[in-house]
Enzyme design. Structure first.
Site, PDB file in Angstrom:
ATOM      1  CG  ASP A   1      18.315 116.245  28.072  1.00 24.88           C
ATOM      2  OD1 ASP A   1      17.370 115.646  28.624  1.00 24.88           O
ATOM      3  OD2 ASP A   1      19.491 116.154  28.450  1.00 24.88           O
TER       4      ASP A   1
ATOM      5  N   PRO B   1      29.836 124.622  30.276  1.00 27.06           N
ATOM      6  CG  PRO B   1      30.739 124.284  32.394  1.00 27.06           C
ATOM      7  CD  PRO B   1      29.519 124.807  31.707  1.00 27.06           C
ATOM      8  CG  LEU B   2      32.635 122.101  25.560  1.00 28.11           C
ATOM      9  CD1 LEU B   2      33.857 121.899  24.669  1.00 28.11           C
ATOM     10  CD2 LEU B   2      31.400 122.368  24.721  1.00 28.11           C
TER      11      LEU B   2
ATOM     12  CB  SER C   1      29.221 120.053  32.069  1.00 28.24           C
ATOM     13  OG  SER C   1      28.145 120.705  31.411  1.00 28.24           O
ATOM     14  N   GLY C   2      26.948 117.512  31.669  1.00 32.04           N
ATOM     15  CA  GLY C   2      25.679 117.075  32.229  1.00 32.04           C
ATOM     16  C   GLY C   2      24.677 118.192  32.387  1.00 32.04           C
ATOM     17  CG  LEU C   3      25.712 121.729  33.722  1.00 30.15           C
ATOM     18  CD1 LEU C   3      26.702 122.882  33.867  1.00 30.15           C
ATOM     19  CD2 LEU C   3      24.705 121.745  34.876  1.00 30.15           C
TER      20      LEU C   3
ATOM     21  CE  LYS D   1      19.967 118.398  31.224  1.00 29.08           C
ATOM     22  NZ  LYS D   1      20.285 117.202  32.043  1.00 29.08           N
TER      23      LYS D   1
END
Length: 284
Positions: free
Chosen positions: A132, A90-91, A93-95, A9
């Site tokens: 989240d 990715p670890l 990563s803010g995603l 996200k």
């Protein structure tokens, strides 16, 4: 075997309204899920077994283990599962990869163990794990409020293309906490930024000028190497660049797939870890 996808996200808006009496922060954020996904596979087992194809991913330090433990306590005492995770997000990563996988665990175990919890109950459990997690129970485009427990689905955006740039920056384990610690009175906002973006989305458009992330200035101060990556992103052809969540990933959104592909290839030619993905609608 049951297989579920756990999408990444980005926050199109991320506002902190104030610090609450319970120590949490009141948030207002519009979130968009992306086609970059981890894949979780569940099969019956006598004990709980969790594994991943990523050598850097550690179950004991993830929300996945906490999600399994929480759901076992609520519904599956004495039951087992063989859970394997193919990591693509990715670890750190803010995603949102960890939160997304945690949400997929709750949904997967609910099906595998036949517990029959409705989505609202799974969202309640998700809120116990992280801010989240409730969003990932539905995905698509949504407004998140409170500390993350209140999620309202929004009209699905027309498909757009996102180019993600993951900087090679070593982030501290308490990255998100560090960003929150550096909030000050001027960081707080009223929610009007998200309201303006919501108005645009309801009209079927997305205005880049309405996108906002409260952590962006703080992140560029705490992690000054981000500025170098932002400049290289601009050199690759991007013209509106945003911080994904708590970072360090940077992203740009485009309607033009050809332009997105050009930016993506330019980044790859420079040796950057980059991804070309699209926006996603709501999850089943």
């Amino acid at each position: 075997m049951l297989t579920l996808l756990a999408p990444a996200k980005v926050n199109l808006s991320l506002e902190v309204l104030y610090r609450r009496n319970d120590g949490y922060h009141e948030l207002r954020s519009i979130i968009q899920s992306l086609s970059l996904c981890d894949r979780l596979s569940f099969s019956p087992a006598k004990t709980v077994q969790i594994s991943s194809d990523s050598p850097d991913w550690q179950a004991e330090h993830s929300l996945v283990s906490k999600a399994v433990a929480l759901f076992s306590e609520k519904c599956g005492q004495g039951r087992g599962v063989n859970l394997t995770i193919a990591k693509r997000i990715p670890l750190v990563s803010g995603l949102g990869g960890d939160s997304s996988c945690a949400a997929a665990v709750l949904k997967g175990l609910n099906k595998l163990w036949g517990c029959g919890y409705p989505r609202w109950r799974l969202m309640e459990l998700g809120a116990e794990l992280g801010s989240d997690v409730p969003f990932f129970m539905m995905g698509g485009t949504a407004m998140m409020e409170g500390r993350g427990e209140t999620v309202t689905p929004l009209p699905t955006l027309n498909q757009m293309w996102a180019v993600l740039l993951v900087p090679e920056i070593e982030m501290p384990p308490d990255k998100t906490a560090a960003l929150y610690r550096n909030l000050h009175a001027d960081s707080f906002s009223s929610g009007e930024i998200s309201d303006k973006l919501l108005e645009d989305i309801c009209q079927g458009k997305l205005s880049y000028s309405s996108c906002f992330n409260v952590f962006e200035k703080i992140a560029f101060t705490l992690f000054p190497d981000l500025a170098k990556y932002r400049w290289q992103f601009l050199e690759a052809g991007a013209y509106q660049i945003f911080l994904a969540g708590a970072g360090p990933t940077l992203f740009t959104l485009l309607k033009d797939k050809n332009m997105a592909e050009k930016i993506y290839h330019n980044l790859c030619q420079k040796g950057h870890q980059a991804y070309l993905v699209s926006t996603l609608g709501p999850l089943d």
